[in-house]
Design a protein around this motif. Structure first.
Motif, mmCIF file in Angstrom:
data_model
loop_
_atom_site.group_PDB
_atom_site.id
_atom_site.type_symbol
_atom_site.label_atom_id
_atom_site.label_comp_id
_atom_site.label_asym_id
_atom_site.label_seq_id
_atom_site.Cartn_x
_atom_site.Cartn_y
_atom_site.Cartn_z
ATOM 1 N N GLN A 248 5.531 2.714 -3.857
ATOM 2 C CA GLN A 248 6.504 1.692 -2.886
ATOM 3 C C GLN A 248 7.462 2.993 -3.453
ATOM 4 O O GLN A 248 8.248 3.469 -2.236
ATOM 5 C CB GLN A 248 7.262 0.564 -3.527
ATOM 6 N N ARG A 249 7.826 4.066 -4.632
ATOM 7 C CA ARG A 249 8.489 5.306 -4.529
ATOM 8 C C ARG A 249 8.078 6.305 -3.246
ATOM 9 O O ARG A 249 9.201 6.933 -3.183
ATOM 10 C CB ARG A 249 8.700 5.411 -5.890
ATOM 11 N N GLU A 250 6.358 7.092 -3.560
ATOM 12 C CA GLU A 250 6.281 7.553 -2.581
ATOM 13 C C GLU A 250 6.407 6.932 -1.229
ATOM 14 O O GLU A 250 7.046 7.805 -0.349
ATOM 15 C CB GLU A 250 4.971 8.155 -2.205
ATOM 16 N N SER A 251 6.568 5.531 -0.366
ATOM 17 C CA SER A 251 7.079 5.890 0.721
ATOM 18 C C SER A 251 8.232 5.254 0.596
ATOM 19 O O SER A 251 8.993 4.956 2.400
ATOM 20 C CB SER A 251 6.489 4.224 1.067
ATOM 21 N N GLY A 252 9.116 5.399 -0.242
ATOM 22 C CA GLY A 252 10.538 5.305 0.249
ATOM 23 C C GLY A 252 11.186 3.285 0.586
ATOM 24 O O GLY A 252 11.747 3.494 0.548
ATOM 25 N N ASP A 253 9.894 3.282 -0.279
ATOM 26 C CA ASP A 253 9.971 1.201 0.955
ATOM 27 C C ASP A 253 9.867 0.515 -0.621
ATOM 28 O O ASP A 253 9.107 -0.476 -0.631
ATOM 29 C CB ASP A 253 9.077 1.148 1.947
ATOM 30 N N VAL A 254 10.680 0.872 -1.392
ATOM 31 C CA VAL A 254 10.396 0.025 -3.003
ATOM 32 C C VAL A 254 10.873 -1.587 -2.862
ATOM 33 O O VAL A 254 12.807 -1.897 -2.647
ATOM 34 C CB VAL A 254 11.526 -0.010 -4.361
ATOM 35 N N THR A 255 10.286 -2.927 -3.132
ATOM 36 C CA THR A 255 10.740 -3.754 -3.011
ATOM 37 C C THR A 255 10.650 -4.660 -4.650
ATOM 38 O O THR A 255 10.983 -4.040 -5.720
ATOM 39 C CB THR A 255 9.549 -4.942 -2.873
ATOM 40 N N GLU A 256 12.811 -5.257 -4.049
ATOM 41 C CA GLU A 256 13.571 -5.505 -5.506
ATOM 42 C C GLU A 256 12.764 -6.079 -6.570
ATOM 43 O O GLU A 256 11.887 -7.122 -5.985
ATOM 44 C CB GLU A 256 14.751 -6.587 -5.454
ATOM 45 N N GLY A 257 12.811 -6.484 -7.723
ATOM 46 C CA GLY A 257 11.431 -7.134 -8.432
ATOM 47 C C GLY A 257 10.279 -6.443 -8.938
ATOM 48 O O GLY A 257 9.707 -7.324 -9.643
ATOM 49 N N THR A 258 9.290 -5.550 -8.426
ATOM 50 C CA THR A 258 8.376 -5.283 -8.120
ATOM 51 C C THR A 258 8.857 -3.925 -9.183
ATOM 52 O O THR A 258 9.505 -2.944 -8.820
ATOM 53 C CB THR A 258 7.919 -4.833 -6.840
ATOM 54 N N ASP A 259 7.181 -2.851 -9.333
ATOM 55 C CA ASP A 259 6.817 -1.664 -9.941
ATOM 56 C C ASP A 259 7.222 -0.947 -9.041
ATOM 57 O O ASP A 259 6.468 -0.778 -8.123
ATOM 58 C CB ASP A 259 5.757 -2.176 -11.020
ATOM 59 N N PRO A 260 7.893 0.981 -9.104
ATOM 60 C CA PRO A 260 7.833 1.368 -8.161
ATOM 61 C C PRO A 260 6.357 1.915 -7.594
ATOM 62 O O PRO A 260 6.742 2.369 -6.797
ATOM 63 C CB PRO A 260 9.281 2.547 -8.404
ATOM 64 N N GLY A 261 5.239 2.327 -8.859
ATOM 65 C CA GLY A 261 4.413 2.234 -8.959
ATOM 66 C C GLY A 261 3.114 2.002 -7.787
ATOM 67 O O GLY A 261 2.446 2.379 -8.110
ATOM 68 N N ALA A 262 3.751 0.408 -7.587
ATOM 69 C CA ALA A 262 3.044 -0.162 -6.919
ATOM 70 C C ALA A 262 2.664 0.265 -5.838
ATOM 71 O O ALA A 262 3.330 0.986 -5.148
ATOM 72 C CB ALA A 262 3.532 -1.950 -6.938
ATOM 73 N N PRO A 263 1.385 -0.174 -5.626
ATOM 74 C CA PRO A 263 0.971 0.343 -4.384
ATOM 75 C C PRO A 263 1.844 -0.445 -3.210
ATOM 76 O O PRO A 263 1.576 -1.787 -3.006
ATOM 77 C CB PRO A 263 -1.011 0.497 -4.059
ATOM 78 N N VAL A 264 1.829 0.925 -1.561
ATOM 79 C CA VAL A 264 2.628 -0.760 -0.626
ATOM 80 C C VAL A 264 1.013 -0.944 0.806
ATOM 81 O O VAL A 264 1.105 -1.991 0.409
ATOM 82 C CB VAL A 264 2.574 1.493 0.159
ATOM 83 N N ALA A 265 -0.245 -0.362 0.002
ATOM 84 C CA ALA A 265 -1.393 -1.221 1.028
ATOM 85 C C ALA A 265 -2.347 -0.676 0.510
ATOM 86 O O ALA A 265 -2.366 0.330 0.760
ATOM 87 C CB ALA A 265 -0.878 -0.602 2.530
ATOM 88 N N PRO A 266 -3.174 -1.363 -0.431
ATOM 89 C CA PRO A 266 -3.991 -1.002 -1.168
ATOM 90 C C PRO A 266 -5.181 -0.822 0.009
ATOM 91 O O PRO A 266 -6.474 0.022 -0.844
ATOM 92 C CB PRO A 266 -4.705 -1.921 -2.396
ATOM 93 N N ARG A 267 -5.780 -1.511 0.441
ATOM 94 C CA ARG A 267 -6.724 -1.437 1.595
ATOM 95 C C ARG A 267 -7.498 -2.116 0.874
ATOM 96 O O ARG A 267 -8.966 -1.005 0.904
ATOM 97 C CB ARG A 267 -6.381 -0.322 2.482
ATOM 98 N N LEU A 268 -8.228 -2.841 0.160
ATOM 99 C CA LEU A 268 -8.942 -3.303 -0.710
ATOM 100 C C LEU A 268 -9.767 -3.858 -0.539
ATOM 101 O O LEU A 268 -11.246 -3.389 -0.544
ATOM 102 C CB LEU A 268 -8.332 -4.482 -1.354
ATOM 103 N N LEU A 269 -10.106 -3.997 0.789
ATOM 104 C CA LEU A 269 -11.775 -4.330 1.627
ATOM 105 C C LEU A 269 -11.477 -3.153 2.733
ATOM 106 O O LEU A 269 -13.332 -3.012 2.225
ATOM 107 C CB LEU A 269 -11.721 -5.296 2.966
ATOM 108 N N VAL A 270 -11.717 -1.994 2.626
ATOM 109 C CA VAL A 270 -12.206 -1.094 3.412
ATOM 110 C C VAL A 270 -12.255 -0.168 2.087
ATOM 111 O O VAL A 270 -13.597 0.442 2.380
ATOM 112 C CB VAL A 270 -10.549 0.189 4.051
#
Length: 78
Positions: A31-53
């Motif tokens: 989220q930090r790299e993309s510049g879109d940090v959701t309040e209450g979440t860790d800034p290092g959390a992935p934006v779109a992990p694409r787990l199925l792919v």
């Protein structure tokens, strides 16, 4: 066939998880790299992990690794 069916399933299962842990970090933006940090979440959390792919790629890579191991085991026992 160099392995019994239960042994083959166990080897594939272990190989699949090892490959999964190697594939998980590919293409992840935090989220930090993309510049879109959701309040209450860790800034290092992935934006779109694409787990199925990643699970599909993991299956393909693990199948190739298992096939290579089976071929090796077949010719090694001769």
């Amino acid at each position: 066939m160099p392995f019994s069916t239960p042994m083959s399933l166990a080897i594939f299962f272990v190989t699949w998880f090892i490959v999964l842990f190697a594939v998980l970090p590919f293409g992840v933006k935090s989220q930090r790299e993309s510049g879109d940090v959701t309040e209450g979440t860790d800034p290092g959390a992935p934006v779109a992990p694409r787990l199925l792919v990643k699970a599909l790629w993991t299956t393909v890579i693990a199948a190739a690794a298992f096939a290579a191991l089976s071929i090796f085991a077949h010719f090694a026992e001769s």
